[in-house]
Design a protein around this motif. Sequence first.
Motif, PDB file in Angstrom:
ATOM      1  N   VAL A 112       3.154  14.463 -11.847  1.00 34.96           N
ATOM      2  CA  VAL A 112       3.751  14.650 -13.165  1.00 34.96           C
ATOM      3  C   VAL A 112       2.689  14.649 -14.258  1.00 34.96           C
ATOM      4  CG1 VAL A 112       5.442  13.758 -14.805  1.00 34.96           C
ATOM      5  CG2 VAL A 112       5.879  13.581 -12.360  1.00 34.96           C
ATOM      6  N   GLY A 113       1.625  13.881 -14.047  1.00 31.97           N
ATOM      7  CA  GLY A 113       0.579  13.817 -15.062  1.00 31.97           C
ATOM      8  C   GLY A 113      -0.066  15.158 -15.339  1.00 31.97           C
ATOM      9  N   LEU A 114      -0.083  16.044 -14.341  1.00 27.90           N
ATOM     10  CA  LEU A 114      -0.658  17.369 -14.549  1.00 27.90           C
ATOM     11  C   LEU A 114       0.135  18.188 -15.569  1.00 27.90           C
ATOM     12  CD1 LEU A 114      -1.572  18.329 -10.866  1.00 27.90           C
ATOM     13  CD2 LEU A 114      -3.109  17.511 -12.673  1.00 27.90           C
ATOM     14  N   SER A 115       1.388  17.808 -15.808  1.00 31.21           N
ATOM     15  CA  SER A 115       2.186  18.524 -16.799  1.00 31.21           C
ATOM     16  C   SER A 115       1.642  18.347 -18.206  1.00 31.21           C
ATOM     17  CB  SER A 115       3.642  18.031 -16.759  1.00 31.21           C
ATOM     18  OG  SER A 115       4.214  18.239 -15.488  1.00 31.21           O
ATOM     19  N   GLY A 116       0.763  17.379 -18.387  1.00 34.78           N
ATOM     20  CA  GLY A 116       0.134  17.219 -19.692  1.00 34.78           C
ATOM     21  C   GLY A 116      -0.642  18.443 -20.122  1.00 34.78           C
ATOM     22  N   PHE A 117      -1.158  19.217 -19.157  1.00 28.52           N
ATOM     23  CA  PHE A 117      -1.804  20.480 -19.487  1.00 28.52           C
ATOM     24  C   PHE A 117      -0.839  21.378 -20.249  1.00 28.52           C
ATOM     25  CE2 PHE A 117      -4.773  19.590 -15.916  1.00 28.52           C
ATOM     26  CZ  PHE A 117      -5.961  19.774 -16.616  1.00 28.52           C
ATOM     27  N   ALA A 118       0.372  21.495 -19.699  1.00 29.80           N
ATOM     28  CA  ALA A 118       1.369  22.368 -20.317  1.00 29.80           C
ATOM     29  C   ALA A 118       1.707  21.888 -21.720  1.00 29.80           C
ATOM     30  CB  ALA A 118       2.628  22.418 -19.458  1.00 29.80           C
ATOM     31  N   ALA A 128       0.821  -1.203   0.000  1.00 26.50           N
ATOM     32  CA  ALA A 128       0.000   0.000   0.000  1.00 26.50           C
ATOM     33  C   ALA A 128       0.857   1.256   0.000  1.00 26.50           C
ATOM     34  CB  ALA A 128      -0.932   0.002   1.217  1.00 26.50           C
ATOM     35  N   ALA A 129       1.975   1.234   0.718  1.00 27.14           N
ATOM     36  CA  ALA A 129       2.858   2.398   0.765  1.00 27.14           C
ATOM     37  C   ALA A 129       3.522   2.632  -0.588  1.00 27.14           C
ATOM     38  CB  ALA A 129       3.919   2.205   1.846  1.00 27.14           C
ATOM     39  N   VAL A 130       3.935   1.552  -1.233  1.00 24.62           N
ATOM     40  CA  VAL A 130       4.551   1.680  -2.565  1.00 24.62           C
ATOM     41  C   VAL A 130       3.548   2.249  -3.557  1.00 24.62           C
ATOM     42  CG1 VAL A 130       5.639   0.430  -4.465  1.00 24.62           C
ATOM     43  CG2 VAL A 130       6.146  -0.215  -2.111  1.00 24.62           C
ATOM     44  N   ALA A 131       2.327   1.699  -3.536  1.00 26.10           N
ATOM     45  CA  ALA A 131       1.293   2.171  -4.457  1.00 26.10           C
ATOM     46  C   ALA A 131       0.947   3.628  -4.193  1.00 26.10           C
ATOM     47  CB  ALA A 131       0.041   1.300  -4.331  1.00 26.10           C
ATOM     48  N   ARG A 132       0.901   4.023  -2.915  1.00 30.22           N
ATOM     49  CA  ARG A 132       0.587   5.415  -2.579  1.00 30.22           C
ATOM     50  C   ARG A 132       1.661   6.366  -3.104  1.00 30.22           C
ATOM     51  NH1 ARG A 132       0.564   4.818   2.470  1.00 30.22           N
ATOM     52  NH2 ARG A 132       2.675   5.593   2.854  1.00 30.22           N
ATOM     53  N   ASP A 133       2.929   6.010  -2.902  1.00 29.95           N
ATOM     54  CA  ASP A 133       4.013   6.862  -3.386  1.00 29.95           C
ATOM     55  C   ASP A 133       4.001   6.956  -4.908  1.00 29.95           C
ATOM     56  OD1 ASP A 133       4.743   7.144  -0.755  1.00 29.95           O
ATOM     57  OD2 ASP A 133       6.386   5.686  -0.857  1.00 29.95           O
ATOM     58  N   ALA A 134       3.789   5.816  -5.561  1.00 31.22           N
ATOM     59  CA  ALA A 134       3.768   5.798  -7.025  1.00 31.22           C
ATOM     60  C   ALA A 134       2.593   6.607  -7.562  1.00 31.22           C
ATOM     61  CB  ALA A 134       3.687   4.359  -7.528  1.00 31.22           C
ATOM     62  N   LEU A 135       1.463   6.503  -6.878  1.00 29.42           N
ATOM     63  CA  LEU A 135       0.287   7.264  -7.299  1.00 29.42           C
ATOM     64  C   LEU A 135       0.545   8.767  -7.175  1.00 29.42           C
ATOM     65  CD1 LEU A 135      -2.678   7.048  -8.233  1.00 29.42           C
ATOM     66  CD2 LEU A 135      -3.327   7.104  -5.819  1.00 29.42           C
ATOM     67  N   GLY A 136       1.231   9.170  -6.111  1.00 29.69           N
ATOM     68  CA  GLY A 136       1.555  10.586  -5.945  1.00 29.69           C
ATOM     69  C   GLY A 136       2.435  11.110  -7.061  1.00 29.69           C
ATOM     70  N   VAL A 182       0.641   3.369 -15.132  1.00 27.51           N
ATOM     71  CA  VAL A 182      -0.787   3.465 -15.442  1.00 27.51           C
ATOM     72  C   VAL A 182      -1.322   4.857 -15.101  1.00 27.51           C
ATOM     73  CG1 VAL A 182      -3.074   2.620 -14.828  1.00 27.51           C
ATOM     74  CG2 VAL A 182      -1.204   1.002 -15.180  1.00 27.51           C
ATOM     75  N   THR A 183      -1.001   5.327 -13.889  1.00 26.33           N
ATOM     76  CA  THR A 183      -1.512   6.630 -13.454  1.00 26.33           C
ATOM     77  C   THR A 183      -1.017   7.749 -14.364  1.00 26.33           C
ATOM     78  OG1 THR A 183      -1.486   5.850 -11.166  1.00 26.33           O
ATOM     79  CG2 THR A 183      -1.665   8.225 -11.516  1.00 26.33           C
ATOM     80  N   LEU A 184       0.260   7.731 -14.654  1.00 28.24           N
ATOM     81  CA  LEU A 184       0.849   8.804 -15.448  1.00 28.24           C
ATOM     82  C   LEU A 184       0.354   8.755 -16.892  1.00 28.24           C
ATOM     83  CD1 LEU A 184       2.723  11.185 -15.597  1.00 28.24           C
ATOM     84  CD2 LEU A 184       4.666   9.635 -15.744  1.00 28.24           C
ATOM     85  N   TYR A 185       0.242   7.566 -17.450  1.00 29.79           N
ATOM     86  CA  TYR A 185      -0.202   7.448 -18.847  1.00 29.79           C
ATOM     87  C   TYR A 185      -1.635   7.957 -19.011  1.00 29.79           C
ATOM     88  CZ  TYR A 185      -0.790   5.446 -23.511  1.00 29.79           C
ATOM     89  OH  TYR A 185      -1.016   5.279 -24.856  1.00 29.79           O
ATOM     90  N   VAL A 186      -2.521   7.535 -18.116  1.00 30.41           N
ATOM     91  CA  VAL A 186      -3.919   7.952 -18.211  1.00 30.41           C
ATOM     92  C   VAL A 186      -4.056   9.450 -17.976  1.00 30.41           C
ATOM     93  CG1 VAL A 186      -6.208   7.729 -17.158  1.00 30.41           C
ATOM     94  CG2 VAL A 186      -4.822   5.683 -17.582  1.00 30.41           C
ATOM     95  N   LEU A 187      -3.428   9.946 -16.905  1.00 30.82           N
ATOM     96  CA  LEU A 187      -3.584  11.352 -16.567  1.00 30.82           C
ATOM     97  C   LEU A 187      -2.881  12.263 -17.568  1.00 30.82           C
ATOM     98  CD1 LEU A 187      -4.850  13.222 -14.523  1.00 30.82           C
ATOM     99  CD2 LEU A 187      -2.800  13.036 -13.117  1.00 30.82           C
ATOM    100  N   TRP A 188      -1.707  11.845 -18.061  1.00 33.25           N
ATOM    101  CA  TRP A 188      -0.979  12.646 -19.040  1.00 33.25           C
ATOM    102  C   TRP A 188      -1.797  12.820 -20.319  1.00 33.25           C
ATOM    103  CZ3 TRP A 188       3.520  15.423 -19.198  1.00 33.25           C
ATOM    104  CH2 TRP A 188       4.001  15.772 -20.473  1.00 33.25           C
ATOM    105  N   ASN A 189      -2.389  11.747 -20.790  1.00 31.92           N
ATOM    106  CA  ASN A 189      -3.185  11.836 -22.016  1.00 31.92           C
ATOM    107  C   ASN A 189      -4.468  12.626 -21.806  1.00 31.92           C
ATOM    108  OD1 ASN A 189      -2.076  10.092 -24.422  1.00 31.92           O
ATOM    109  ND2 ASN A 189      -1.607   8.933 -22.578  1.00 31.92           N
ATOM    110  N   LEU A 190      -5.078  12.473 -20.641  1.00 31.91           N
ATOM    111  CA  LEU A 190      -6.296  13.228 -20.352  1.00 31.91           C
ATOM    112  C   LEU A 190      -6.012  14.728 -20.272  1.00 31.91           C
ATOM    113  CD1 LEU A 190      -9.291  13.358 -19.600  1.00 31.91           C
ATOM    114  CD2 LEU A 190      -8.622  12.938 -17.217  1.00 31.91           C
ATOM    115  N   THR A 191      -4.960  15.102 -19.554  1.00 34.32           N
ATOM    116  CA  THR A 191      -4.644  16.524 -19.420  1.00 34.32           C
ATOM    117  C   THR A 191      -4.080  17.109 -20.715  1.00 34.32           C
ATOM    118  OG1 THR A 191      -2.479  15.917 -18.470  1.00 34.32           O
ATOM    119  CG2 THR A 191      -4.272  16.418 -16.934  1.00 34.32           C
ATOM    120  N   THR A 192      -3.454  16.268 -21.548  1.00 33.16           N
ATOM    121  CA  THR A 192      -3.046  16.737 -22.872  1.00 33.16           C
ATOM    122  C   THR A 192      -4.256  17.162 -23.685  1.00 33.16           C
ATOM    123  OG1 THR A 192      -1.031  15.384 -22.965  1.00 33.16           O
ATOM    124  CG2 THR A 192      -1.987  16.062 -25.060  1.00 33.16           C
TER     125      THR A 192
END
Length: 268
Positions: A38-44, A25-33, A150-160
Amino acid sequence: MAEETALADIRAGGAGAADGGKPDAAVARDALGVGVAVGLSGFAFGVTSAGSGLTLLQTCALSLLVFTGASQFALVGALAAGGGPLTAAAGAFFLGIRNAFYGLRLSQLLALPRWTRPFAAQWVIDETTAVALAQPTRRSARIGFTVTGVTLYVLWNLTTLLGALGAEAIGDTGAWGLDAAGPAVFLALLAPMLKTAAERAVAALAVLLGLGLLPVLPAGVPVLAAALAAPAVLYLDGRRRSGAAGGEGAGVADDAPQSAPDARKEDR
Protein backbone atom coordinates in the motif's frame (compact mmCIF):
# COMPACT_ATOMS: atom_id res chain seq x y z
CA MET A 1 7.35 -31.54 30.22
CA ALA A 2 4.65 -28.91 29.62
CA GLU A 3 7.10 -26.11 30.44
CA GLU A 4 9.68 -27.55 28.06
CA THR A 5 7.07 -27.75 25.29
CA ALA A 6 6.01 -24.14 25.83
CA LEU A 7 9.63 -22.98 25.75
CA ALA A 8 10.20 -24.93 22.55
CA ASP A 9 7.17 -23.27 20.96
CA ILE A 10 8.46 -19.82 21.92
CA ARG A 11 11.90 -20.53 20.51
CA ALA A 12 10.52 -22.02 17.29
CA GLY A 13 7.75 -19.63 16.46
CA GLY A 14 7.89 -16.62 18.75
CA ALA A 15 5.98 -15.77 21.91
CA GLY A 16 2.71 -15.41 20.06
CA ALA A 17 2.61 -19.12 19.22
CA ALA A 18 2.64 -20.11 22.88
CA ASP A 19 -0.66 -18.41 23.70
CA GLY A 20 -2.62 -19.73 20.75
CA GLY A 21 -1.82 -16.90 18.34
CA LYS A 22 0.26 -16.74 15.19
CA PRO A 23 4.06 -16.63 15.54
CA ASP A 24 5.31 -13.09 15.94
CA ALA A 25 7.52 -13.40 12.88
CA ALA A 26 4.57 -14.46 10.72
CA VAL A 27 2.45 -11.54 11.91
CA ALA A 28 5.27 -9.08 11.28
CA ARG A 29 5.90 -10.55 7.82
CA ASP A 30 2.24 -10.25 6.81
CA ALA A 31 2.01 -6.71 8.18
CA LEU A 32 5.21 -5.72 6.41
CA GLY A 33 3.81 -7.02 3.12
CA VAL A 34 0.68 -4.91 3.51
CA GLY A 35 2.69 -1.82 4.43
CA VAL A 36 4.97 -2.16 1.42
CA ALA A 37 2.18 -2.93 -1.05
CA VAL A 38 0.00 0.00 0.00
CA GLY A 39 2.89 2.35 0.69
CA LEU A 40 3.78 2.34 -3.00
CA SER A 41 0.49 4.14 -3.65
CA GLY A 42 2.18 7.24 -2.28
CA PHE A 43 3.73 7.62 -5.72
CA ALA A 44 0.27 8.03 -7.20
CA PHE A 45 -0.72 10.59 -4.58
CA GLY A 46 2.46 12.61 -5.06
CA VAL A 47 1.91 12.74 -8.80
CA THR A 48 -1.80 13.54 -8.48
CA SER A 49 -1.22 16.23 -5.89
CA ALA A 50 1.52 17.92 -7.94
CA GLY A 51 -0.71 17.75 -11.00
CA SER A 52 -3.57 19.44 -9.15
CA GLY A 53 -1.42 22.47 -8.40
CA LEU A 54 -0.25 21.81 -4.84
CA THR A 55 3.34 22.64 -4.01
CA LEU A 56 5.89 20.10 -2.88
CA LEU A 57 5.60 21.32 0.71
CA GLN A 58 1.81 21.14 0.69
CA THR A 59 1.86 17.65 -0.81
CA CYS A 60 4.31 16.31 1.77
CA ALA A 61 2.45 18.02 4.62
CA LEU A 62 -0.76 16.24 3.65
CA SER A 63 0.91 12.85 3.88
CA LEU A 64 2.72 13.67 7.10
CA LEU A 65 -0.24 15.19 8.95
CA VAL A 66 -3.37 13.73 7.37
CA PHE A 67 -2.09 10.25 6.46
CA THR A 68 -5.27 8.68 5.19
CA GLY A 69 -4.91 7.94 1.52
CA ALA A 70 -8.53 8.04 0.42
CA SER A 71 -9.12 11.44 2.03
CA GLN A 72 -5.92 12.81 0.51
CA PHE A 73 -6.91 11.64 -2.97
CA ALA A 74 -10.41 13.09 -2.47
CA LEU A 75 -8.94 16.45 -1.49
CA VAL A 76 -6.54 16.81 -4.41
CA GLY A 77 -9.07 15.30 -6.81
CA ALA A 78 -11.65 17.92 -5.87
CA LEU A 79 -9.08 20.69 -6.25
CA ALA A 80 -8.01 19.35 -9.65
CA ALA A 81 -11.67 19.32 -10.75
CA GLY A 82 -12.00 23.02 -9.92
CA GLY A 83 -13.62 22.74 -6.50
CA GLY A 84 -12.99 25.29 -3.78
CA PRO A 85 -10.74 24.58 -0.79
CA LEU A 86 -13.67 24.34 1.63
CA THR A 87 -15.58 21.93 -0.60
CA ALA A 88 -12.51 19.78 -1.10
CA ALA A 89 -11.76 19.75 2.64
CA ALA A 90 -15.36 18.85 3.47
CA GLY A 91 -15.28 15.86 1.14
CA ALA A 92 -12.00 14.67 2.62
CA PHE A 93 -13.39 15.11 6.13
CA PHE A 94 -16.50 13.04 5.45
CA LEU A 95 -14.38 10.30 3.90
CA GLY A 96 -11.92 10.26 6.79
CA ILE A 97 -14.49 10.23 9.57
CA ARG A 98 -14.64 6.44 9.31
CA ASN A 99 -11.28 6.32 11.07
CA ALA A 100 -12.96 7.54 14.25
CA PHE A 101 -15.11 4.40 14.27
CA TYR A 102 -12.01 2.28 13.64
CA GLY A 103 -10.44 3.91 16.69
CA LEU A 104 -13.33 2.94 18.93
CA ARG A 105 -12.86 -0.71 18.04
CA LEU A 106 -9.07 -0.68 18.15
CA SER A 107 -8.93 1.06 21.53
CA GLN A 108 -10.59 -1.99 23.09
CA LEU A 109 -8.64 -4.53 21.07
CA LEU A 110 -5.14 -3.08 21.51
CA ALA A 111 -5.55 -1.56 25.01
CA LEU A 112 -2.43 0.54 24.52
CA PRO A 113 -0.84 2.57 27.34
CA ARG A 114 -2.38 6.00 27.64
CA TRP A 115 0.77 7.90 26.66
CA THR A 116 1.06 6.03 23.34
CA ARG A 117 -2.51 6.59 22.18
CA PRO A 118 -2.01 10.04 20.56
CA PHE A 119 0.81 8.60 18.46
CA ALA A 120 -1.11 5.42 17.61
CA ALA A 121 -4.15 7.48 16.56
CA GLN A 122 -2.16 8.79 13.59
CA TRP A 123 -1.92 5.23 12.26
CA VAL A 124 -5.61 4.32 12.59
CA ILE A 125 -6.46 3.75 8.92
CA ASP A 126 -8.04 1.03 6.78
CA GLU A 127 -4.97 -1.18 6.46
CA THR A 128 -3.78 -1.11 10.08
CA THR A 129 -7.32 -1.79 11.26
CA ALA A 130 -7.76 -4.73 8.90
CA VAL A 131 -4.43 -6.29 9.91
CA ALA A 132 -5.10 -5.84 13.63
CA LEU A 133 -8.63 -7.24 13.49
CA ALA A 134 -7.43 -10.29 11.55
CA GLN A 135 -5.19 -11.41 14.45
CA PRO A 136 -6.33 -14.00 17.03
CA THR A 137 -4.69 -12.45 20.11
CA ARG A 138 -4.04 -9.01 21.55
CA ARG A 139 -0.29 -9.49 21.29
CA SER A 140 -0.42 -10.33 17.60
CA ALA A 141 -2.90 -7.50 16.99
CA ARG A 142 -0.46 -5.02 18.55
CA ILE A 143 2.40 -6.36 16.45
CA GLY A 144 0.35 -6.26 13.26
CA PHE A 145 -0.91 -2.75 13.94
CA THR A 146 2.54 -1.40 14.81
CA VAL A 147 4.46 -2.99 11.95
CA THR A 148 1.81 -2.02 9.40
CA GLY A 149 1.60 1.53 10.75
CA VAL A 150 5.35 2.16 10.84
CA THR A 151 6.03 0.58 7.45
CA LEU A 152 3.14 2.30 5.72
CA TYR A 153 3.76 5.71 7.28
CA VAL A 154 7.45 5.77 6.35
CA LEU A 155 7.00 4.36 2.86
CA TRP A 156 3.90 6.44 2.07
CA ASN A 157 5.66 9.68 2.94
CA LEU A 158 8.82 8.69 1.09
CA THR A 159 6.98 7.75 -2.10
CA THR A 160 4.82 10.87 -1.82
CA LEU A 161 7.98 12.94 -1.93
CA LEU A 162 9.40 10.96 -4.84
CA GLY A 163 6.11 11.10 -6.74
CA ALA A 164 5.81 14.85 -6.32
CA LEU A 165 9.41 15.36 -7.44
CA GLY A 166 9.13 13.07 -10.44
CA ALA A 167 5.53 13.81 -11.47
CA GLU A 168 6.44 14.62 -15.05
CA ALA A 169 8.65 11.55 -15.48
CA ILE A 170 6.09 9.09 -14.07
CA GLY A 171 3.18 10.35 -16.16
CA ASP A 172 -0.25 8.73 -15.85
CA THR A 173 -0.50 6.80 -12.58
CA GLY A 174 -3.46 4.82 -13.91
CA ALA A 175 -1.16 3.18 -16.47
CA TRP A 176 0.99 1.85 -13.61
CA GLY A 177 -1.95 0.71 -11.52
CA LEU A 178 -0.59 2.45 -8.43
CA ASP A 179 -3.94 4.06 -7.65
CA ALA A 180 -5.54 0.63 -7.28
CA ALA A 181 -2.92 -0.91 -4.99
CA GLY A 182 -4.40 0.35 -1.72
CA PRO A 183 -8.02 -0.66 -2.34
CA ALA A 184 -6.95 -4.03 -3.75
CA VAL A 185 -4.91 -4.91 -0.67
CA PHE A 186 -7.68 -3.77 1.66
CA LEU A 187 -10.26 -5.94 -0.14
CA ALA A 188 -7.88 -8.90 -0.01
CA LEU A 189 -7.63 -8.46 3.76
CA LEU A 190 -11.37 -7.98 4.22
CA ALA A 191 -12.65 -10.88 2.09
CA PRO A 192 -11.55 -13.75 4.40
CA MET A 193 -13.28 -12.06 7.34
CA LEU A 194 -16.72 -12.31 5.70
CA LYS A 195 -17.64 -15.72 7.07
CA THR A 196 -21.41 -15.54 7.63
CA ALA A 197 -24.26 -14.86 5.23
CA ALA A 198 -25.14 -11.66 7.10
CA GLU A 199 -21.59 -10.33 6.81
CA ARG A 200 -21.49 -11.07 3.08
CA ALA A 201 -24.88 -9.40 2.66
CA VAL A 202 -23.64 -6.27 4.45
CA ALA A 203 -20.57 -6.13 2.21
CA ALA A 204 -22.60 -6.59 -0.98
CA LEU A 205 -25.19 -3.96 0.00
CA ALA A 206 -22.46 -1.52 1.03
CA VAL A 207 -20.79 -1.89 -2.38
CA LEU A 208 -24.10 -1.28 -4.16
CA LEU A 209 -24.85 1.81 -2.06
CA GLY A 210 -21.36 3.22 -2.44
CA LEU A 211 -21.17 2.76 -6.19
CA GLY A 212 -24.78 3.73 -6.81
CA LEU A 213 -24.57 7.00 -4.89
CA LEU A 214 -21.11 7.94 -6.14
CA PRO A 215 -22.35 9.90 -9.19
CA VAL A 216 -24.98 11.90 -7.28
CA LEU A 217 -23.39 12.72 -3.89
CA PRO A 218 -20.27 14.72 -2.95
CA ALA A 219 -17.00 12.90 -2.39
CA GLY A 220 -16.93 11.02 0.89
CA VAL A 221 -20.69 10.97 1.45
CA PRO A 222 -21.30 7.68 -0.46
CA VAL A 223 -18.89 5.95 1.93
CA LEU A 224 -20.91 7.13 4.93
CA ALA A 225 -24.15 6.15 3.21
CA ALA A 226 -22.72 2.67 2.58
CA ALA A 227 -22.43 2.25 6.36
CA LEU A 228 -26.24 2.07 6.45
CA ALA A 229 -25.92 -1.42 4.98
CA ALA A 230 -25.04 -2.86 8.39
CA PRO A 231 -28.15 -1.73 10.34
CA ALA A 232 -30.37 -2.52 7.34
CA VAL A 233 -29.15 -6.11 7.07
CA LEU A 234 -29.21 -6.60 10.84
CA TYR A 235 -32.80 -5.33 10.99
CA LEU A 236 -33.94 -7.67 8.22
CA ASP A 237 -32.05 -10.57 9.78
CA GLY A 238 -33.67 -9.87 13.13
CA ARG A 239 -37.14 -9.80 11.52
CA ARG A 240 -36.41 -13.11 9.82
CA ARG A 241 -35.24 -14.71 13.05
CA SER A 242 -38.21 -13.44 15.03
CA GLY A 243 -40.57 -14.68 12.32
CA ALA A 244 -38.95 -18.10 12.40
CA ALA A 245 -39.17 -18.18 16.21
CA GLY A 246 -42.81 -17.14 16.05
CA GLY A 247 -43.54 -19.91 13.59
CA GLU A 248 -41.97 -22.49 15.87
CA GLY A 249 -43.91 -21.10 18.84
CA ALA A 250 -47.16 -21.35 16.89
CA GLY A 251 -46.36 -24.95 16.06
CA VAL A 252 -45.89 -25.75 19.72
CA ALA A 253 -49.13 -23.98 20.62
CA ASP A 254 -51.01 -25.92 17.94
CA ASP A 255 -49.72 -29.18 19.35
CA ALA A 256 -50.85 -28.35 22.89
CA PRO A 257 -54.67 -28.71 22.42
CA GLN A 258 -54.17 -32.01 20.60
CA SER A 259 -52.18 -33.44 23.48
CA ALA A 260 -54.72 -32.35 26.09
CA PRO A 261 -57.33 -35.09 25.29
CA ASP A 262 -54.58 -37.66 25.38
CA ALA A 263 -53.64 -36.47 28.83
CA ARG A 264 -57.29 -36.73 30.00
CA LYS A 265 -57.53 -40.25 28.60
CA GLU A 266 -54.45 -41.24 30.53
CA ASP A 267 -56.01 -39.78 33.72
CA ARG A 268 -59.05 -42.01 33.27
